[in-house]
Design a protein around this motif. Structure first.
Motif, PDB file in Angstrom:
ATOM      1  N   ALA A   1       0.999  -1.064   0.088  1.00 50.67           N
ATOM      2  CA  ALA A   1      -0.059   0.012   0.001  1.00 50.67           C
ATOM      3  C   ALA A   1       0.899   1.310  -0.148  1.00 50.67           C
ATOM      4  CB  ALA A   1      -1.062   0.012   1.258  1.00 50.67           C
ATOM      5  N   SER A   2       2.264   0.904   0.671  1.00 49.43           N
ATOM      6  CA  SER A   2       2.898   2.196   0.621  1.00 49.43           C
ATOM      7  C   SER A   2       3.771   2.725  -0.663  1.00 49.43           C
ATOM      8  CB  SER A   2       3.898   2.156   1.758  1.00 49.43           C
ATOM      9  OG  SER A   2       5.004   0.923   1.547  1.00 49.43           O
ATOM     10  N   ARG A   3       3.536   1.623  -1.515  1.00 52.64           N
ATOM     11  CA  ARG A   3       4.205   1.436  -3.084  1.00 52.64           C
ATOM     12  C   ARG A   3       3.107   1.668  -4.191  1.00 52.64           C
ATOM     13  NH1 ARG A   3       9.647   0.055  -2.683  1.00 52.64           N
ATOM     14  NH2 ARG A   3       9.621  -1.256  -4.599  1.00 52.64           N
ATOM     15  N   PRO A   4       2.582   2.718  -4.278  1.00 52.43           N
ATOM     16  CA  PRO A   4       1.430   2.550  -5.344  1.00 52.43           C
ATOM     17  C   PRO A   4       2.100   2.324  -6.802  1.00 52.43           C
ATOM     18  CG  PRO A   4       2.178   4.978  -4.616  1.00 52.43           C
ATOM     19  CD  PRO A   4       2.614   3.944  -3.665  1.00 52.43           C
ATOM     20  N   PRO A   5       1.193   1.784  -7.575  1.00 58.64           N
ATOM     21  CA  PRO A   5       1.775   1.439  -8.932  1.00 58.64           C
ATOM     22  C   PRO A   5       1.828   2.517  -9.893  1.00 58.64           C
ATOM     23  CG  PRO A   5      -0.563   0.939  -8.543  1.00 58.64           C
ATOM     24  CD  PRO A   5      -0.033   1.189  -7.351  1.00 58.64           C
ATOM     25  N   GLY A   6       1.587   3.828  -9.357  1.00 61.92           N
ATOM     26  CA  GLY A   6       1.886   4.852 -10.620  1.00 61.92           C
ATOM     27  C   GLY A   6       0.787   5.275 -11.369  1.00 61.92           C
ATOM     28  N   PHE A   7      -0.418   4.657 -11.040  1.00 62.18           N
ATOM     29  CA  PHE A   7      -1.587   5.141 -11.897  1.00 62.18           C
ATOM     30  C   PHE A   7      -2.766   4.874 -11.026  1.00 62.18           C
ATOM     31  CE2 PHE A   7      -0.340   0.688 -12.851  1.00 62.18           C
ATOM     32  CZ  PHE A   7      -1.619   0.038 -12.721  1.00 62.18           C
ATOM     33  N   ASP A   8      -3.955   5.368 -11.251  1.00 65.22           N
ATOM     34  CA  ASP A   8      -5.135   5.027 -10.664  1.00 65.22           C
ATOM     35  C   ASP A   8      -5.759   3.665 -11.431  1.00 65.22           C
ATOM     36  OD1 ASP A   8      -8.052   5.016 -10.143  1.00 65.22           O
ATOM     37  OD2 ASP A   8      -7.894   7.262  -9.726  1.00 65.22           O
ATOM     38  N   THR A   9      -5.667   2.647 -10.563  1.00 67.98           N
ATOM     39  CA  THR A   9      -5.958   1.285 -11.015  1.00 67.98           C
ATOM     40  C   THR A   9      -7.558   1.390 -11.405  1.00 67.98           C
ATOM     41  OG1 THR A   9      -6.383   0.630  -8.603  1.00 67.98           O
ATOM     42  CG2 THR A   9      -4.351   0.328  -9.483  1.00 67.98           C
ATOM     43  N   ALA A  10      -8.557   1.930 -10.526  1.00 64.82           N
ATOM     44  CA  ALA A  10      -9.950   1.840 -11.054  1.00 64.82           C
ATOM     45  C   ALA A  10     -10.175   2.658 -12.248  1.00 64.82           C
ATOM     46  CB  ALA A  10     -10.545   2.486  -9.738  1.00 64.82           C
ATOM     47  N   GLU A  11      -9.652   3.722 -12.467  1.00 64.75           N
ATOM     48  CA  GLU A  11      -9.780   4.302 -13.659  1.00 64.75           C
ATOM     49  C   GLU A  11      -9.271   3.879 -14.673  1.00 64.75           C
ATOM     50  OE1 GLU A  11      -7.925   8.596 -15.381  1.00 64.75           O
ATOM     51  OE2 GLU A  11      -8.372   8.545 -13.444  1.00 64.75           O
ATOM     52  N   LEU A  12      -7.970   3.189 -14.925  1.00 63.86           N
ATOM     53  CA  LEU A  12      -7.618   2.532 -15.754  1.00 63.86           C
ATOM     54  C   LEU A  12      -8.245   1.234 -16.066  1.00 63.86           C
ATOM     55  CD1 LEU A  12      -5.584   2.404 -17.978  1.00 63.86           C
ATOM     56  CD2 LEU A  12      -3.767   1.148 -16.384  1.00 63.86           C
ATOM     57  N   ARG A  13      -8.858   0.552 -15.147  1.00 61.72           N
ATOM     58  CA  ARG A  13      -9.730  -0.706 -15.460  1.00 61.72           C
ATOM     59  C   ARG A  13     -10.994  -0.416 -16.047  1.00 61.72           C
ATOM     60  NH1 ARG A  13     -12.165  -2.346 -11.390  1.00 61.72           N
ATOM     61  NH2 ARG A  13     -11.152  -1.416  -9.590  1.00 61.72           N
TER      62      ARG A  13
ATOM     63  N   MET B   1      -7.817  -8.208 -29.502  1.00 56.36           N
ATOM     64  CA  MET B   1      -7.902  -7.146 -28.757  1.00 56.36           C
ATOM     65  C   MET B   1      -8.762  -7.128 -27.685  1.00 56.36           C
ATOM     66  SD  MET B   1      -7.034  -3.526 -31.089  1.00 56.36           S
ATOM     67  CE  MET B   1      -8.327  -3.475 -32.017  1.00 56.36           C
ATOM     68  N   LYS B   2      -9.751  -7.938 -27.554  1.00 51.46           N
ATOM     69  CA  LYS B   2     -10.688  -8.057 -26.328  1.00 51.46           C
ATOM     70  C   LYS B   2     -10.052  -8.848 -25.247  1.00 51.46           C
ATOM     71  CE  LYS B   2     -14.127  -9.913 -28.512  1.00 51.46           C
ATOM     72  NZ  LYS B   2     -15.617 -10.603 -28.495  1.00 51.46           N
ATOM     73  N   ARG B   3      -9.337  -9.820 -25.930  1.00 44.15           N
ATOM     74  CA  ARG B   3      -8.571 -10.745 -24.789  1.00 44.15           C
ATOM     75  C   ARG B   3      -7.493  -9.778 -24.195  1.00 44.15           C
ATOM     76  NH1 ARG B   3      -5.740 -16.004 -24.661  1.00 44.15           N
ATOM     77  NH2 ARG B   3      -6.539 -16.950 -26.381  1.00 44.15           N
ATOM     78  N   ALA B   4      -6.693  -9.298 -24.733  1.00 45.93           N
ATOM     79  CA  ALA B   4      -5.790  -8.100 -24.337  1.00 45.93           C
ATOM     80  C   ALA B   4      -6.603  -7.046 -23.323  1.00 45.93           C
ATOM     81  CB  ALA B   4      -4.925  -7.394 -25.307  1.00 45.93           C
ATOM     82  N   CYS B   5      -7.558  -6.787 -23.427  1.00 46.98           N
ATOM     83  CA  CYS B   5      -8.474  -5.904 -22.439  1.00 46.98           C
ATOM     84  C   CYS B   5      -8.530  -6.856 -21.232  1.00 46.98           C
ATOM     85  CB  CYS B   5      -9.504  -5.309 -23.197  1.00 46.98           C
ATOM     86  SG  CYS B   5      -9.246  -3.780 -24.297  1.00 46.98           S
ATOM     87  N   ARG B   6      -9.158  -7.880 -21.436  1.00 44.80           N
ATOM     88  CA  ARG B   6      -9.637  -8.612 -20.384  1.00 44.80           C
ATOM     89  C   ARG B   6      -8.278  -8.886 -19.543  1.00 44.80           C
ATOM     90  NH1 ARG B   6     -12.835 -11.432 -24.270  1.00 44.80           N
ATOM     91  NH2 ARG B   6     -11.124 -12.875 -24.352  1.00 44.80           N
ATOM     92  N   GLU B   7      -7.181  -9.343 -20.232  1.00 42.05           N
ATOM     93  CA  GLU B   7      -6.135  -9.651 -19.297  1.00 42.05           C
ATOM     94  C   GLU B   7      -5.582  -8.622 -18.793  1.00 42.05           C
ATOM     95  OE1 GLU B   7      -3.233 -12.381 -20.885  1.00 42.05           O
ATOM     96  OE2 GLU B   7      -4.412 -13.394 -22.301  1.00 42.05           O
ATOM     97  N   TYR B   8      -5.395  -7.430 -19.130  1.00 42.65           N
ATOM     98  CA  TYR B   8      -4.930  -6.165 -18.708  1.00 42.65           C
ATOM     99  C   TYR B   8      -5.591  -5.723 -17.401  1.00 42.65           C
ATOM    100  CZ  TYR B   8      -1.438  -5.409 -22.348  1.00 42.65           C
ATOM    101  OH  TYR B   8      -0.595  -5.502 -23.474  1.00 42.65           O
ATOM    102  N   ARG B   9      -6.952  -6.067 -17.482  1.00 44.73           N
ATOM    103  CA  ARG B   9      -7.867  -5.604 -16.172  1.00 44.73           C
ATOM    104  C   ARG B   9      -7.447  -6.727 -15.275  1.00 44.73           C
ATOM    105  NH1 ARG B   9     -12.101  -5.361 -19.686  1.00 44.73           N
ATOM    106  NH2 ARG B   9     -13.392  -7.088 -18.737  1.00 44.73           N
ATOM    107  N   ASP B  10      -7.345  -8.091 -15.538  1.00 45.87           N
ATOM    108  CA  ASP B  10      -6.986  -8.927 -14.384  1.00 45.87           C
ATOM    109  C   ASP B  10      -5.631  -8.753 -13.702  1.00 45.87           C
ATOM    110  OD1 ASP B  10      -9.283 -10.294 -14.570  1.00 45.87           O
ATOM    111  OD2 ASP B  10      -8.646 -12.137 -16.104  1.00 45.87           O
TER     112      ASP B  10
END
Length: 426
Positions: A57-69, A93-102
């Motif tokens: 939690a003290s090391r955020p990934p550098g982007f808004d995770t909910a917004e990107l999902r 491209m749909k497969r890629a979107c699903r995997e990136y969300r996971d």
């Protein structure tokens, strides 16, 4: 061939996918800092590393995770709306979107049991089988460990000395790649911010400045990181429409690592010790999946003859993103799992007389399960043949012969002949 306006729309959607996934850096999000290692050794390996959910939690990934999902979900809907549900481009491209969300969900779940569950969804589990009744990945690793054991004990196969300083290794590897893959835009450079000995990006290979290398290791890096990882990235970037093939989803990562390991083997760059290292990763993931904690896995690595530095590095790979007594990150299954998948795809292509299809594995970061769609899109002119092709894929005669002989030998049992020859070797 699709209508020009649809191809242009596909390019816009593909570029959008590339832009959205850019901030996602899985390994940066899960790796542990160097001071954790120093503290572990200061405690003589008797105390679990101080890693928990609050650490991540003290090391955020550098982007808004909910917004990107949500943005990826919006993109997936736009892909279907513009290109159709059944288009091969849509499916890729749909497969890629699903995997990136996971992947984003997995990053959000660092330090929890859900992190492990999502990594299993993306990379698999050591108890997975390819078909019912077949060996698990962990059992396949054990089967491979057995013949390697005698080779590792042999005085005829000594470990090559790591006597090349990192700064010199950078120049040597750069020269090797310039000669073997002319035109490839790759910059080999020193780095003090990576955990592994080396890591590849889109146009660079970073080499750990604190590590010495052997010539054999440089040869492996040339084919694994240069020919495959950098080469396929740049082939993807060169695509006229599907630029998203330059970015690797987890399923594509499995294919990438399998293709890279196979390339090491068929070009005679790999060694028994290198394969044993990959086997050891699966064994460590299996132990952690069965409930072993960080110290238990670390000690088992020591018992197998690893130095404490090697043992720590391997064990940290298993528990990164998780906790020292939690379930493992399973990405390291990709090497052997991908090897099996790619090897069998190539064998089937040879059996069907379609070896000409194999260079399409290099068009970008592709998953084996998408290979039919990749071929169809190439035939229709949507995907171009790879621009950068390693030597063994430029002339496929050697590869075809190697695999054909392997299939021939695998179809017969030579047990009696082996027994006849044992007395001949003193």
């Amino acid at each position: 061939m699709m209508e020009p306006h649809l191809l242009e729309r596909a390019r816009e959607l593909s570029d959008r996918l590339v832009q959205l996934q850019t901030p996602i850096r899985i390994l940066d999000a899960v790796n542990w800092p160097r001071d954790i290692r120093e503290s572990f050794f200061a405690a003589k390996g008797e105390k679990l590393p101080n890693i928990d959910k609050s650490f991540y939690a003290s090391r955020p990934p550098g982007f808004d995770t909910a917004e990107l999902r949500h943005a990826l979900a919006d993109l997936q809907r736009d892909i279907v709306r513009n290109l159709g549900q059944l288009s091969p481009i849509s499916q890729l491209m749909k497969r890629a979107c699903r995997e990136y969300r996971d992947v984003i969900r997995m990053i959000e779940a660092r330090g929890s049991e859900e992190f492990h569950e999502l990594s299993v969804e993306l990379y698999g589990h050591p108890d997975d089988v390819f078909h019912a009744g077949e060996p698990t990945l962990a059992e396949l690793a054990a089967m491979l460990r057995s013949p390697l054991a005698s080779l590792l004990d042999s005085d005829a196969l000594p470990e090559e000395k790591k006597n090349i300083e990192a700064a010199v290794a950078v120049d040597k590897l750069q020269a090797q790649l310039n000669a073997s893959m002319p035109g490839l835009n790759v910059n080999v450079m020193l780095s003090d911010g990576i955990v592994s000995d080396a890591a590849a990006g889109a146009d660079r290979i970073k080499m750990n400045q604190d590590v010495k290398f052997s010539q054999r290791e440089l040869d492996i890096l040339e084919v694994h990181e240069g020919w495959i990882h950098v080469g396929t990235t740049q082939n993807g970037l060169a695509q006229p429409y599907l630029t998203c093939l330059s970015k690797g989803t987890p399923s594509a990562t499995i294919t990438q690592e399998g293709l890279a390991v196979l390339t090491e083997v068929i070009t005679l760059r790999s060694t028994p010790r290198r394969l044993a290292k990959l086997v050891g990763r699966i064994e460590a993931v299996k132990q952690a999946a069965d409930g072993a904690d960080f110290i238990e896995v670390f000690r088992d690595c020591l018992s197998k003859g690893m130095s404490k530095e090697e043992a720590y590095t391997l064990t940290q790979r298993v528990f990164r993103g998780s906790t020292p007594n939690g379930a493992p990150f399973t990405k390291d299954l990709a090497y052997i799992r991908g090897f099996v998948l790619v090897y069998n795809l190539i064998r089937v292509a040879i059996q069907l007389g379609r070896i000409d299809r194999l260079p399409l594995l290099l068009t970008g970061k592709v998953a084996v399960d998408d290979f039919r769609q990749i071929c169809e899109l190439h035939d229709s002119g949507v995907i171009e043949a790879p621009k950068y092709v390693p030597p063994h894929f430029k002339d496929l005669r050697g590869l075809a012969t190697w695999l054909s002989v392997g299939r021939f030998l695998g179809d017969f049992s030579f047990t009696q002949l082996e027994n006849d020859y044992r007395p001949l070797i003193p």
